[in-house]
Design a protein around this motif. Structure first.
Motif, PDB file in Angstrom:
ATOM      1  N   PRO A 128      37.269  68.021  78.092  1.00 31.65           N
ATOM      2  CA  PRO A 128      37.633  69.423  78.287  1.00 31.65           C
ATOM      3  C   PRO A 128      38.122  70.044  76.976  1.00 31.65           C
ATOM      4  N   ASP A 129      37.640  71.252  76.725  1.00 28.81           N
ATOM      5  CA  ASP A 129      37.909  71.909  75.447  1.00 28.81           C
ATOM      6  C   ASP A 129      38.012  73.411  75.671  1.00 28.81           C
ATOM      7  N   HIS A 130      39.178  73.852  76.131  1.00 30.95           N
ATOM      8  CA  HIS A 130      39.431  75.260  76.406  1.00 30.95           C
ATOM      9  C   HIS A 130      39.189  76.083  75.141  1.00 30.95           C
ATOM     10  N   GLY A 131      38.362  77.085  75.254  1.00 32.10           N
ATOM     11  CA  GLY A 131      38.072  77.941  74.115  1.00 32.10           C
ATOM     12  C   GLY A 131      37.022  77.376  73.172  1.00 32.10           C
ATOM     13  N   ALA A 132      36.458  76.216  73.502  1.00 35.98           N
ATOM     14  CA  ALA A 132      35.456  75.559  72.647  1.00 35.98           C
ATOM     15  C   ALA A 132      35.947  75.446  71.205  1.00 35.98           C
ATOM     16  N   LEU A 133      37.205  75.016  71.057  1.00 45.27           N
ATOM     17  CA  LEU A 133      37.809  74.910  69.727  1.00 45.27           C
ATOM     18  C   LEU A 133      37.483  73.592  69.026  1.00 45.27           C
ATOM     19  N   THR A 134      36.993  72.612  69.773  1.00 41.51           N
ATOM     20  CA  THR A 134      36.789  71.247  69.258  1.00 41.51           C
ATOM     21  C   THR A 134      37.963  70.836  68.365  1.00 41.51           C
ATOM     22  N   PRO A 135      39.148  70.726  68.956  1.00 41.15           N
ATOM     23  CA  PRO A 135      40.353  70.456  68.155  1.00 41.15           C
ATOM     24  C   PRO A 135      40.553  68.976  67.840  1.00 41.15           C
ATOM     25  N   TRP A 136      39.523  68.350  67.303  1.00 39.37           N
ATOM     26  CA  TRP A 136      39.629  66.929  66.978  1.00 39.37           C
ATOM     27  C   TRP A 136      38.739  66.590  65.797  1.00 39.37           C
ATOM     28  N   GLU A 137      39.066  65.481  65.194  1.00 35.77           N
ATOM     29  CA  GLU A 137      38.234  64.871  64.163  1.00 35.77           C
ATOM     30  C   GLU A 137      38.293  63.376  64.395  1.00 35.77           C
ATOM     31  N   PHE A 138      37.164  62.707  64.234  1.00 36.19           N
ATOM     32  CA  PHE A 138      37.085  61.263  64.401  1.00 36.19           C
ATOM     33  C   PHE A 138      36.810  60.652  63.034  1.00 36.19           C
TER      34      PHE A 138
END
Length: 182
Positions: free
Chosen positions: A37-47
């Motif tokens: 789930p990603d509210h706002g399609a912000l992709t708030p991650w980095e791997f």
């Protein structure tokens, strides 16, 4: 593996050995993490992936951070071995931003969901994984060495590999014991 079985039998696999995931399996694991789930399609991650020589580089980052924090020799030695507990370590970073409708906490939780999804994905294809945090997740020296911004937060080090031993399935904790009605 059925989704229902996966959800009710998932567990951490703290003793991991080679082989780690192949390229196809790694893509599957990373894609599962990016599907949360990603509210706002912000992709708030980095791997950030550490495998092969990257594990040695991560060990050096941990050693330098431990030394900068005046750790004793025993802890420095332990820090050097931490990344070597699996053939792959995925460092999951919450890359938060100001947003009028998506608070920072929600973005950090989304990154945490990515860790869980990747662990589930690894488990579903016969690999093992364990989600660890610890002091290095919050260490400014580690953050700087990984090129993170001030607002970034490591939410987990996901160790992935082949389980060294087949762990018995833990007893189910009935979810009702943690619930109440209003």
């Amino acid at each position: 593996m059925q989704a229902s079985e996966l959800l009710l039998t998932r567990q951490s696999a703290p003793r991991l050995i080679a082989p780690g995931p192949n390229e196809q399996q790694l893509d599957f694991i990373l894609n599962a993490g990016a599907r949360v789930p990603d509210h706002g399609a912000l992709t708030p991650w980095e791997f950030i992936l550490a495998q092969g020589d990257g594990l040695t580089r991560l060990a050096d980052i941990f050693i330098n951070a431990a030394k900068a924090n005046n750790a004793d020799d025993a802890f420095i030695e332990k820090a050097a071995k931490m990344p070597m507990r699996a053939p792959l370590v995925i460092i999951v970073v919450a890359k938060t931003q100001h947003h009028p409708k998506v608070p920072v906490l929600e973005q950090q939780i989304a990154a945490g969901c990515a860790v869980m999804a990747m662990q589930q994905a690894a488990f579903s294809i016969g690999l093992g994984a364990v989600w660890r945090t610890g002091g290095f997740a919050f260490d400014a020296n580690v953050h700087q060495s990984l090129g993170l911004n001030e607002a970034d937060q490591i939410v987990g080090f996901l160790y992935v590999g082949t389980p060294a031993v087949k762990a018995p399935i833990k007893a189910l904790k009935p979810g009702r014991q943690f619930s109440r009605q209003i």
